[in-house]
Design a protein around this motif. Structure first.
Motif, PDB file in Angstrom:
ATOM      1  N   LEU A 169       5.571  -0.203  -4.618  1.00  0.00           N
ATOM      2  CA  LEU A 169       4.560  -1.042  -3.720  1.00  0.00           C
ATOM      3  C   LEU A 169       4.573  -2.546  -4.017  1.00  0.00           C
ATOM      4  O   LEU A 169       5.230  -2.270  -5.513  1.00  0.00           O
ATOM      5  CB  LEU A 169       3.453  -0.568  -4.606  1.00  0.00           C
ATOM      6  CG  LEU A 169       2.789  -0.095  -5.815  1.00  0.00           C
ATOM      7  CD1 LEU A 169       2.225  -1.009  -6.607  1.00  0.00           C
ATOM      8  CD2 LEU A 169       2.066   1.161  -6.335  1.00  0.00           C
ATOM      9  N   HIS A 223       5.792   5.266   0.712  1.00  0.00           N
ATOM     10  CA  HIS A 223       5.627   7.055  -0.287  1.00  0.00           C
ATOM     11  C   HIS A 223       6.591   7.729   0.566  1.00  0.00           C
ATOM     12  O   HIS A 223       6.308   7.516   1.605  1.00  0.00           O
ATOM     13  CB  HIS A 223       3.982   7.351   0.590  1.00  0.00           C
ATOM     14  CG  HIS A 223       2.994   6.429  -0.927  1.00  0.00           C
ATOM     15  ND1 HIS A 223       2.196   6.289  -1.209  1.00  0.00           N
ATOM     16  CD2 HIS A 223       2.570   4.824   0.874  1.00  0.00           C
ATOM     17  CE1 HIS A 223       1.593   5.612  -1.467  1.00  0.00           C
ATOM     18  NE2 HIS A 223       1.320   4.843  -0.395  1.00  0.00           N
ATOM     19  N   LEU A 281       7.099   6.493  -4.911  1.00  0.00           N
ATOM     20  CA  LEU A 281       5.731   5.129  -4.411  1.00  0.00           C
ATOM     21  C   LEU A 281       6.604   3.402  -4.484  1.00  0.00           C
ATOM     22  O   LEU A 281       7.048   3.857  -6.049  1.00  0.00           O
ATOM     23  CB  LEU A 281       4.381   5.422  -5.336  1.00  0.00           C
ATOM     24  CG  LEU A 281       3.348   4.132  -4.983  1.00  0.00           C
ATOM     25  CD1 LEU A 281       3.194   3.828  -3.550  1.00  0.00           C
ATOM     26  CD2 LEU A 281       2.323   4.396  -6.080  1.00  0.00           C
ATOM     27  N   TRP A 326       8.887  -5.522  -6.681  1.00  0.00           N
ATOM     28  CA  TRP A 326       8.369  -4.731  -6.673  1.00  0.00           C
ATOM     29  C   TRP A 326       8.590  -3.597  -8.023  1.00  0.00           C
ATOM     30  O   TRP A 326       8.860  -3.444  -8.544  1.00  0.00           O
ATOM     31  CB  TRP A 326      10.000  -3.793  -6.024  1.00  0.00           C
ATOM     32  CG  TRP A 326       9.757  -3.606  -4.609  1.00  0.00           C
ATOM     33  CD1 TRP A 326      10.464  -5.160  -3.827  1.00  0.00           C
ATOM     34  CD2 TRP A 326       8.440  -3.350  -3.487  1.00  0.00           C
ATOM     35  NE1 TRP A 326      10.007  -5.205  -2.261  1.00  0.00           N
ATOM     36  CE2 TRP A 326       9.332  -4.232  -2.267  1.00  0.00           C
ATOM     37  CE3 TRP A 326       8.272  -2.152  -2.856  1.00  0.00           C
ATOM     38  CZ2 TRP A 326       8.744  -4.363  -0.265  1.00  0.00           C
ATOM     39  CZ3 TRP A 326       8.231  -2.308  -1.632  1.00  0.00           C
ATOM     40  CH2 TRP A 326       8.475  -2.629  -0.481  1.00  0.00           C
ATOM     41  N   ASP A 380       3.039  -0.909   0.379  1.00  0.00           N
ATOM     42  CA  ASP A 380       3.636   0.456  -0.086  1.00  0.00           C
ATOM     43  C   ASP A 380       4.014   1.221   0.804  1.00  0.00           C
ATOM     44  O   ASP A 380       3.858   1.451   1.863  1.00  0.00           O
ATOM     45  CB  ASP A 380       2.377   0.640  -1.119  1.00  0.00           C
ATOM     46  CG  ASP A 380       0.914   0.911   0.235  1.00  0.00           C
ATOM     47  OD1 ASP A 380       0.505   0.263   1.028  1.00  0.00           O
ATOM     48  OD2 ASP A 380       0.871   2.282  -0.728  1.00  0.00           O
TER      49      ASP A 380
END
Length: 176
Positions: A159, A166, A157, A134, A164
């Motif tokens: 991803l 948020h 964030l 990640w 992903d």
């Protein structure tokens, strides 16, 4: 550490199950002054355990789910940057922005399978596999107005090649 106890009710069936979770988080970080900024390199290691006892429904559906446990061991390495001076806004507010970049790696199994029986038919379900590596990005700021008001806003964030995520967070505190 935590303990879970769940009761379920649906149509003509009900059941219960319990379980627990435990975690350990170790981190080492440093603050270094570099070109009017505080640079904060850090490394960490995190272990998580989640266990759930078997589940059996009583009633017309007859669902049974086997017990299962999940282990996670993650390392994280990254760096944060914050100005070494407070920024002043309209003479009353002091603002401190921050930015952080991290890389996280999962060492243990990422393919948990849950199995059971429903109405006499066996099933197996694979839990979501979120991947092994990640990138984590954080940006935010803290603002203070005198000794009474404090505000915070942040954006995170997470991803990788599979998804992903948020997250926006914030707070406002008044002290009297």
């Amino acid at each position: 550490m935590g303990y879970n106890d769940h009761d379920t009710h649906r149509q003509d069936a009900e059941g219960d199950f319990d379980g627990g979770q435990a975690g350990l988080f170790l981190e080492r970080g440093w603050n270094r002054l570099w070109k009017r900024s505080i640079v904060q390199p850090a490394v960490s290691l995190q272990y998580l355990f989640i266990g759930q006892e078997d589940y059996q429904e009583m009633g017309s559906a007859g669902v049974y789910v086997d017990d299962f446990s999940i282990h996670s061991l993650r390392s994280r390495v990254g760096i944060g940057v914050t100005p070494d001076r407070l920024w002043t806004l309209r003479e009353h507010w002091t603002i401190v922005p921050t930015v952080r970049l991290d890389w996280m790696h999962e060492y243990l199994d990422t393919n948990a399978v849950i199995s059971g029986v429903s109405d006499g038919t066996a099933f197996a379900s694979q839990a979501s596999d979120f991947g092994r590596d990640w990138a984590l990005v954080h940006t935010g700021f803290r603002g203070n107005r005198g000794r009474h008001w404090s505000v915070y806003a942040g954006y995170d964030l997470q991803l990788n090649d599979r998804q992903d995520m948020h997250v926006v967070s914030g707070s406002m505190v008044y002290l009297w």
